[in-house]
Design a protein around this motif. Structure first.
Motif, PDB file in Angstrom:
ATOM      1  N   LEU A 136       0.826  -1.208   0.000  1.00  0.00           N
ATOM      2  CA  LEU A 136       0.000   0.000   0.000  1.00  0.00           C
ATOM      3  C   LEU A 136       0.861   1.261   0.000  1.00  0.00           C
ATOM      4  O   LEU A 136       0.584   2.210  -0.734  1.00  0.00           O
ATOM      5  N   ARG A 137       1.907   1.258   0.800  1.00  0.00           N
ATOM      6  CA  ARG A 137       2.815   2.422   0.824  1.00  0.00           C
ATOM      7  C   ARG A 137       3.505   2.591  -0.529  1.00  0.00           C
ATOM      8  O   ARG A 137       3.690   3.712  -1.004  1.00  0.00           O
ATOM      9  N   LEU A 138       3.876   1.494  -1.140  1.00  0.00           N
ATOM     10  CA  LEU A 138       4.530   1.556  -2.446  1.00  0.00           C
ATOM     11  C   LEU A 138       3.580   2.130  -3.493  1.00  0.00           C
ATOM     12  O   LEU A 138       3.953   3.010  -4.276  1.00  0.00           O
ATOM     13  N   VAL A 139       2.354   1.661  -3.499  1.00  0.00           N
ATOM     14  CA  VAL A 139       1.366   2.178  -4.446  1.00  0.00           C
ATOM     15  C   VAL A 139       1.141   3.671  -4.199  1.00  0.00           C
ATOM     16  O   VAL A 139       1.133   4.471  -5.141  1.00  0.00           O
ATOM     17  N   ALA A 140       0.971   4.040  -2.946  1.00  0.00           N
ATOM     18  CA  ALA A 140       0.685   5.439  -2.616  1.00  0.00           C
ATOM     19  C   ALA A 140       1.824   6.367  -3.023  1.00  0.00           C
ATOM     20  O   ALA A 140       1.580   7.489  -3.478  1.00  0.00           O
ATOM     21  N   THR A 141       3.051   5.907  -2.883  1.00  0.00           N
ATOM     22  CA  THR A 141       4.190   6.799  -3.142  1.00  0.00           C
ATOM     23  C   THR A 141       4.736   6.726  -4.559  1.00  0.00           C
ATOM     24  O   THR A 141       5.443   7.636  -4.980  1.00  0.00           O
ATOM     25  N   THR A 142       4.413   5.680  -5.299  1.00  0.00           N
ATOM     26  CA  THR A 142       5.026   5.556  -6.630  1.00  0.00           C
ATOM     27  C   THR A 142       4.046   5.611  -7.783  1.00  0.00           C
ATOM     28  O   THR A 142       4.464   5.788  -8.928  1.00  0.00           O
ATOM     29  N   SER A 143       2.765   5.458  -7.508  1.00  0.00           N
ATOM     30  CA  SER A 143       1.802   5.456  -8.604  1.00  0.00           C
ATOM     31  C   SER A 143       1.650   6.857  -9.181  1.00  0.00           C
ATOM     32  O   SER A 143       1.557   7.843  -8.448  1.00  0.00           O
ATOM     33  N   SER A 145      -0.908   7.385 -11.140  1.00  0.00           N
ATOM     34  CA  SER A 145      -2.336   7.428 -11.441  1.00  0.00           C
ATOM     35  C   SER A 145      -2.976   8.590 -10.673  1.00  0.00           C
ATOM     36  O   SER A 145      -2.882   8.648  -9.439  1.00  0.00           O
ATOM     37  N   PRO A 146      -3.646   9.494 -11.370  1.00  0.00           N
ATOM     38  CA  PRO A 146      -4.306  10.602 -10.672  1.00  0.00           C
ATOM     39  C   PRO A 146      -5.345  10.101  -9.666  1.00  0.00           C
ATOM     40  O   PRO A 146      -5.529  10.707  -8.609  1.00  0.00           O
ATOM     41  N   ARG A 147      -5.989   8.995  -9.971  1.00  0.00           N
ATOM     42  CA  ARG A 147      -7.001   8.446  -9.058  1.00  0.00           C
ATOM     43  C   ARG A 147      -6.347   7.925  -7.781  1.00  0.00           C
ATOM     44  O   ARG A 147      -6.864   8.117  -6.688  1.00  0.00           O
ATOM     45  N   VAL A 148      -5.210   7.268  -7.914  1.00  0.00           N
ATOM     46  CA  VAL A 148      -4.509   6.786  -6.725  1.00  0.00           C
ATOM     47  C   VAL A 148      -4.015   7.983  -5.917  1.00  0.00           C
ATOM     48  O   VAL A 148      -4.167   8.028  -4.685  1.00  0.00           O
ATOM     49  N   GLN A 149      -3.426   8.945  -6.579  1.00  0.00           N
ATOM     50  CA  GLN A 149      -2.902  10.114  -5.866  1.00  0.00           C
ATOM     51  C   GLN A 149      -4.010  10.890  -5.156  1.00  0.00           C
ATOM     52  O   GLN A 149      -3.791  11.453  -4.090  1.00  0.00           O
ATOM     53  N   ARG A 150      -5.184  10.891  -5.719  1.00  0.00           N
ATOM     54  CA  ARG A 150      -6.329  11.566  -5.103  1.00  0.00           C
ATOM     55  C   ARG A 150      -6.654  10.949  -3.735  1.00  0.00           C
ATOM     56  O   ARG A 150      -7.045  11.636  -2.796  1.00  0.00           O
TER      57      ARG A 150
END
Length: 166
Positions: A136-143, A145-150
């Motif tokens: 989850l931390r990896l996705v949050a910090t490296t994605s 994707s505007p939707r993920v970053q939102r």
């Protein structure tokens, strides 16, 4: 065989592997390993070609050798840590996989590949909570994707404790 010849032959073996001729690369690398048993770069490339060929058990001693020696360039060291950790995991040696991948993450905390492979090994050892935290931390910090970053703050919040509902 001189050091210059070693470097030329090593480059040739790497080229062969990269061009889709891993068996030929392996033959050359095994000869180089016999001639230069303490060479960390030869050990690393020899481990890699064994992995490419699906010979994981044979790759292990070469990975271990290159990581124990001195002088392996940083990028190759990262690759060797991922390679050995992943190989241990494939072989069912989950505890050793976690150990080597934790070492890799400690040395290279920003390396997403090391964290991803550590998460897989943690899953295999039943440490599901920590595995999910890492991912989850990896996705949050490296994605990108505007939707993920939102939703990044929420993702990071839940990464702390997935059992939390608020």
């Amino acid at each position: 065989m001189s050091a210059q010849n070693k470097d030329e032959l090593l480059s040739e073996a790497v080229r062969l592997r990269e061009q889709g001729h891993p068996e030929q690369a392996r033959e050359r690398l095994l000869a180089l390993t016999a001639a230069f048993p303490d060479s960390v770069d030869v050990a690393y490339q020899t481990a890699w070609v064994h992995d490419v060929l699906g010979l994981e058990a044979e790759a292990v001693p070469y990975y271990e050798r290159c990581l124990q020696g001195e002088g392996l360039p940083e990028e190759d060291r990262r690759g060797a840590l991922v390679g050995l950790g992943s190989t241990y995991r494939v072989l069912g040696r989950f505890g050793q996989s976690v150990e080597i991948l934790r070492r890799g993450v400690a040395e290279f905390p920003d390396d997403g590949a090391l964290r991803t492979f550590l998460a897989m090994a943690l899953f295999n050892t039943g440490e599901h909570h920590e595995a999910m935290q890492l991912l989850l931390r990896l996705v949050a910090t490296t994605s990108d994707s505007p939707r993920v970053q939102r939703y990044r703050p929420a993702i990071e919040h839940y990464a702390e404790d997935l059992t939390r509902t608020m």
